[in-house]
Scaffold this active site. Sequence first.
Site, short mmCIF file in Angstrom:
data_model
loop_
_atom_site.label_atom_id
_atom_site.label_comp_id
_atom_site.label_asym_id
_atom_site.label_seq_id
_atom_site.Cartn_x
_atom_site.Cartn_y
_atom_site.Cartn_z
N HIS A 1 32.10 -23.07 4.89
CA HIS A 1 30.42 -23.39 4.92
C HIS A 1 30.12 -24.57 6.00
O HIS A 1 31.27 -25.47 6.22
CB HIS A 1 30.41 -24.06 3.59
CG HIS A 1 28.92 -24.50 3.28
ND1 HIS A 1 28.12 -25.48 3.91
CD2 HIS A 1 27.99 -23.66 2.19
CE1 HIS A 1 27.15 -25.34 3.20
NE2 HIS A 1 26.67 -24.44 2.36
N GLY B 1 34.18 -16.07 -2.75
CA GLY B 1 33.20 -16.65 -1.59
C GLY B 1 33.46 -16.12 -0.36
O GLY B 1 34.29 -15.33 -0.01
N THR C 1 28.58 -27.18 6.18
CA THR C 1 28.35 -28.52 6.14
C THR C 1 29.16 -28.90 4.83
O THR C 1 29.69 -30.18 4.70
CB THR C 1 26.94 -28.96 5.80
OG1 THR C 1 26.27 -28.29 4.84
CG2 THR C 1 26.17 -28.82 7.00
N ALA C 2 29.40 -28.12 4.02
CA ALA C 2 30.41 -28.34 2.64
C ALA C 2 31.65 -28.08 2.77
O ALA C 2 32.54 -28.27 1.97
CB ALA C 2 29.57 -27.89 1.43
N GLY C 3 32.11 -27.27 3.78
CA GLY C 3 33.45 -26.82 3.75
C GLY C 3 33.94 -26.07 2.82
O GLY C 3 33.43 -24.78 2.40
N HIS D 1 41.67 -40.44 3.44
CA HIS D 1 42.25 -39.33 2.53
C HIS D 1 42.04 -37.83 3.01
O HIS D 1 40.96 -37.63 3.64
CB HIS D 1 41.57 -39.43 1.17
CG HIS D 1 42.43 -38.91 0.14
ND1 HIS D 1 42.52 -37.38 -0.06
CD2 HIS D 1 43.14 -39.20 -1.02
CE1 HIS D 1 43.37 -37.14 -1.12
NE2 HIS D 1 43.72 -38.32 -1.81
#
Length: 298
Positions: free
Chosen positions: A168, A163, A170-172, A82
């Site tokens: 980010h 933001g 690692t968190a995108g 996905h």
Amino acid sequence: MNKIMECVPNFSEGRDKEKIEKIVECFRAKENVKLLDYSSDTDHNRTVVTVVGEPEELRNAVIEAIGKAVELIDMTQHSGQHPRMGAVDVVPFIPIKGVTVEDAIALSKEVAQTVAEKYNLPVFLYEKSASAPHRENLAAIRKGEFEGMAEKIKQPEWQPDFGPAERHATAGTVTIGARMPLVAYNVNLGTDNLEIATAIAKKVRFIGGGLRYCKGMGVALEERGITQVSMNLTDYTKTAIYRAHEMVRMEAQRYGVSVVGGEIVGLVPMEALVDSAAYYLGLENFSMSQVLEAKLME
């Protein structure tokens, strides 16, 4: 609950049960918040949660869950069928009872600003909450996915709504917004050829000249050795489940491929199923008023 808002956050983890449970735990045992459903898919490597609640309490639970996902999911190690661009890929808010689309928009912006500040997370607003027309479609925002977002986010037209203008590590990134209820419906095909599933999806979805309220893509279900046309029906009252199913079947015929099953992801409005049942049974002049459970809820 006098006011009911629904939220269907999608998390980019469908294989590690321990991580999934820690994220879902954020929605359990919360006053005025009810966890309705959550489902994980190993091929998609994704978990979809369905939760409802009073707006304020729901907001707090969603913010907590986003924080937990940012803590646990490392997108540099993520792979799946996905499309995805962040640990929390998309967070839609849907008005259900005693609330309006405008309330859902306001709530989405409040959550977006909070998670951007609290977790240093870039946030895009989409659908009804979008800040510009080219941001309404989730697929347009997500194009390039996690890997491509490192450069995409630096472009002036793709600055985040909240933001830092930097992915980010690692968190995108995450997309948050308000929308009306949709049906996540997949049709499984008796072939392992992903090119065929993708070609069918392109014919069925609106952007390819297909059904007006249908988004679709081809997906490989490697564990089962088959493929799937994965669809979102964004207005099931205008693009019915049966219509999407039959169009996939029709397009599959040109490749000599059979439909081997259907799948609903998460929850589905009763009306959507009743509509399809009436079609396949050939019921004349049938309405929701004839459904026992519907009458009991009046």
